[in-house]
Enzyme design. Structure first.
Site, PDB file in Angstrom:
ATOM      1  N   TYR A 196      10.446   7.588  13.137  1.00 25.36           N
ATOM      2  CA  TYR A 196       9.189   7.198  13.296  1.00 25.36           C
ATOM      3  C   TYR A 196       8.440   8.480  13.827  1.00 25.36           C
ATOM      4  O   TYR A 196       7.280   8.433  13.538  1.00 25.36           O
ATOM      5  CB  TYR A 196       9.054   6.070  14.446  1.00 25.36           C
ATOM      6  CG  TYR A 196       8.028   5.529  14.883  1.00 25.36           C
ATOM      7  CD1 TYR A 196       7.130   4.709  14.283  1.00 25.36           C
ATOM      8  CD2 TYR A 196       7.520   5.799  16.266  1.00 25.36           C
ATOM      9  CE1 TYR A 196       5.838   4.235  14.770  1.00 25.36           C
ATOM     10  CE2 TYR A 196       6.533   5.052  16.840  1.00 25.36           C
ATOM     11  CZ  TYR A 196       5.443   4.277  15.998  1.00 25.36           C
ATOM     12  OH  TYR A 196       4.402   3.914  16.410  1.00 25.36           O
ATOM     13  N   ILE A 202       0.922  -1.157   0.083  1.00 27.57           N
ATOM     14  CA  ILE A 202      -0.019  -0.111  -0.067  1.00 27.57           C
ATOM     15  C   ILE A 202       0.961   1.242  -0.119  1.00 27.57           C
ATOM     16  O   ILE A 202       0.312   2.314   0.036  1.00 27.57           O
ATOM     17  CB  ILE A 202      -0.992  -0.071   1.256  1.00 27.57           C
ATOM     18  CG1 ILE A 202      -0.418  -0.334   2.547  1.00 27.57           C
ATOM     19  CG2 ILE A 202      -2.115  -0.961   0.807  1.00 27.57           C
ATOM     20  CD1 ILE A 202       0.412   0.961   3.297  1.00 27.57           C
ATOM     21  N   LYS A 218       4.847   9.845  12.447  1.00 25.24           N
ATOM     22  CA  LYS A 218       3.687   9.864  13.149  1.00 25.24           C
ATOM     23  C   LYS A 218       3.041  11.344  13.460  1.00 25.24           C
ATOM     24  O   LYS A 218       2.017  11.496  13.315  1.00 25.24           O
ATOM     25  CB  LYS A 218       3.845   9.280  14.438  1.00 25.24           C
ATOM     26  CG  LYS A 218       4.190   7.747  14.346  1.00 25.24           C
ATOM     27  CD  LYS A 218       3.042   6.981  13.536  1.00 25.24           C
ATOM     28  CE  LYS A 218       2.796   5.303  13.527  1.00 25.24           C
ATOM     29  NZ  LYS A 218       1.796   4.742  13.035  1.00 25.24           N
TER      30      LYS A 218
END
Length: 309
Positions: free
Chosen positions: A177, A80, A181
């Site tokens: 990360y 995806i 986020k």
């Protein structure tokens, strides 16, 4: 449906897509949605915790679990983070079940390093799977729902994005990360505003639970409890909020960020103006510094960064 426990049927008749649903939080979300009546597209690339390799097994296993309890599910093993993979994810839902009502963006992996040791490839890989892996499925689902709305069939659609406390507060050793986020939170706010006219509500969740990504990074916090005790870090504790946000019952809730952990749900409140000073003309550097120190003294102290010593 058999073996469903305290089923309410809150998602009966709805179709949900869950990315990264082969293990951990995604698996828990997919099963919980199915128990509550949703047909589910179970997406997972079947990679290792650092994103290496690929296997169709995890997605197919979860789809089989759902069917074994009387639910409806199909596996999707496309990537995806590519346009073709994200487009086929939405097409799979429409071909298998004839509609799409909810998208749960959950796929991710970790490549933790302190910033001075973080390679460019590790930065790019984590940004790709988390941030781009949210954008592309959202983009293709949104295009479908916009077409439905323009055809006079305004949907009652939902997107639940997966943020993290690392994206809200930062996390030492997780610069890539945390940045990804934080980007997901910004994407959520923009998408909620842009897609509202087409009947789409979009929220983000910052979960805390035991998964492949957390059980080593935060081993002490994520340890399983003694027999008979409440498992505060079980991924299944987070899923009820995801199910509700994916349902029609969450009407009117959009552009919000929630933390979910154990038995606790928190509405997170983001950036907003704090103490302010306005001179009415340009400051000198010394004036700017003196004024800024006074403003900081009147402001709330920031919460500590995760992992800070």
């Amino acid at each position: 449906m058999t073996g469903t426990g305290n089923r309410t049927g809150i998602c009966t008749g709805r179709v949900a897509v869950v990315t990264g649903a082969g293990r951990g939080l995604g698996r828990a979300h997919a099963l919980a949605l199915a128990v509550e009546g949703a047909a589910v597209v179970v997406n997972d690339l079947g990679v290792a915790p650092d994103g290496a390799g690929a296997s169709a097994g995890p997605a197919q296993q979860v789809a089989d679990e759902i069917r074994a309890i009387g639910g409806r599910a199909v596996a999707h093993t496309g990537d995806i983070t590519t346009t073709d993979g994200a487009a086929s994810l939405i097409t799979t839902a429409l071909d298998a079940f004839g509609r799409l009502d909810a998208l749960v963006n959950n796929a991710g992996f970790l490549r933790d390093r302190m910033l001075v040791n973080l390679d460019e490839d590790d930065w790019d890989a984590v940004i790709r799977v988390h941030l781009k892996g949210h954008f592309l499925p959202l983009r293709h689902a949104a295009a479908h729902w916009r077409a439905e709305a323009k055809a006079g069939r305004t949907p009652d659609a939902r997107i639940i994005n997966t943020g993290s406390g690392a994206g809200l507060l930062g996390s030492v050793g997780q610069g890539n990360y945390s940045a990804a986020k934080a980007g997901i939170i910004g994407l959520t706010l923009v998408a909620a505003a842009e897609l509202a006219p087409y009947g789409v509500q979009i929220n983000a969740l910052a979960p805390a639970a035991r998964t492949r990504m957390t059980e080593r990074t935060f081993a002490a916090t994520m340890a399983a409890p003694a027999a008979g005790e409440f498992d505060a870090m079980a991924p299944e504790n987070v899923s009820p909020l995801v199910v509700w946000l994916a349902s029609a019952d969450s009407a009117g809730v959009t552009g919000r960020v929630f933390e979910a952990e154990a038995g606790r749900i928190t509405v997170m409140e983001g950036w907003r103006p704090g103490p302010t000073a306005d001179k009415g003309t340009r400051w000198t550097p010394t004036e700017a510094g003196e004024t800024t120190r006074k403003l900081l003294a009147a402001a709330e102290a920031p919460q500590p960064v995760y992992g800070a010593r």
